[in-house]
Scaffold this motif. Structure first.
Motif, PDB file in Angstrom:
ATOM      1  N   ASN A 192     -29.535 -46.539  28.210  1.00 43.95           N
ATOM      2  CA  ASN A 192     -30.735 -46.087  28.919  1.00 43.95           C
ATOM      3  C   ASN A 192     -30.988 -44.618  28.591  1.00 43.95           C
ATOM      4  OD1 ASN A 192     -31.120 -48.559  30.181  1.00 43.95           O
ATOM      5  ND2 ASN A 192     -29.837 -47.989  31.925  1.00 43.95           N
ATOM      6  N   GLU A 193     -32.096 -44.091  29.091  1.00 40.92           N
ATOM      7  CA  GLU A 193     -32.422 -42.685  28.863  1.00 40.92           C
ATOM      8  C   GLU A 193     -31.391 -41.765  29.497  1.00 40.92           C
ATOM      9  OE1 GLU A 193     -34.744 -44.801  30.374  1.00 40.92           O
ATOM     10  OE2 GLU A 193     -35.694 -45.280  28.462  1.00 40.92           O
ATOM     11  N   ASP A 194     -30.782 -42.190  30.605  1.00 42.25           N
ATOM     12  CA  ASP A 194     -29.805 -41.357  31.294  1.00 42.25           C
ATOM     13  C   ASP A 194     -28.393 -41.495  30.725  1.00 42.25           C
ATOM     14  OD1 ASP A 194     -29.345 -43.916  32.143  1.00 42.25           O
ATOM     15  OD2 ASP A 194     -29.218 -43.421  34.284  1.00 42.25           O
ATOM     16  N   GLY A 195     -28.218 -42.314  29.697  1.00 37.68           N
ATOM     17  CA  GLY A 195     -26.913 -42.471  29.059  1.00 37.68           C
ATOM     18  C   GLY A 195     -26.097 -43.630  29.573  1.00 37.68           C
TER      19      GLY A 195
END
Length: 174
Positions: free
Chosen positions: A74-77
């Protein structure tokens, strides 16, 4: 510790895919380096055709593993999808065998010449042997080396003793 198994699988897949990628680059660059600089006289159309033909299965399998098993984040890792397990039994295991055998054939072809490509014949020969032994095992009822049929895996030692004594256990009512 949410999704610990997913994170572990994603980490192991990433490590194995990166290792395989670097090894593939090194082996293929070794072939091109030795053929282009050292064995320049043996770099012919035939040699390049054999290289492309016999390295294609390894490259296709590696591309398949990349698409199937490379984790997505995801974008947050956080791990969105861990990918398929690269340690799975069966077809995945066989594909790893093909990849590793290809590494050996490419390295030997780089070092000793185009006659090393004949080692690729081992893969279909092994596949035929495995298929034949599986077929004869199923036809023969999975016998051991002495020809004695093996009981099913569901029979326990206790059940085998009871059958040896002459039958099933009798129910006792109180």
């Amino acid at each position: 510790m949410a999704q610990k198994a997913t994170k572990t699988l994603a980490a192991s897949n990433t490590a194995r895919l990166n290792q395989t990628l670097y090894l593939t680059l090194a082996i293929h660059l070794l072939w091109w380096f030795l053929r282009a600089l050292i064995y320049r006289s043996s770099l012919s159309r035939k040699s390049i055709t054999l290289y492309l033909l016999f390295s294609a299965p390894q490259l296709l399998i590696q591309f398949y593993f990349e698409r199937l098993s490379r984790p997505t984040l995801n974008e947050d890792g956080a791990v969105k999808r861990a990918g398929e397990d690269l340690e799975a039994k069966g077809l995945t295991e066989y594909m790893w065998d093909v990849v590793y055998w290809s590494y050996g054939c490419i390295t030997l072809a780089a070092l000793v010449g185009d006659y090393a490509w004949w080692l690729w014949a081992v893969i279909p020969a092994y596949s035929g042997y495995a298929a034949y032994t599986t077929y004869t095992g199923m036809r023969g009822g999975y016998q051991d080396a002495a020809g004695v049929p093996q009981p099913g895996a569901a029979t326990s030692k206790r059940q085998a003793k009871l059958e040896k004594r002459g039958g099933a256990q009798k129910m006792q009512y109180r």
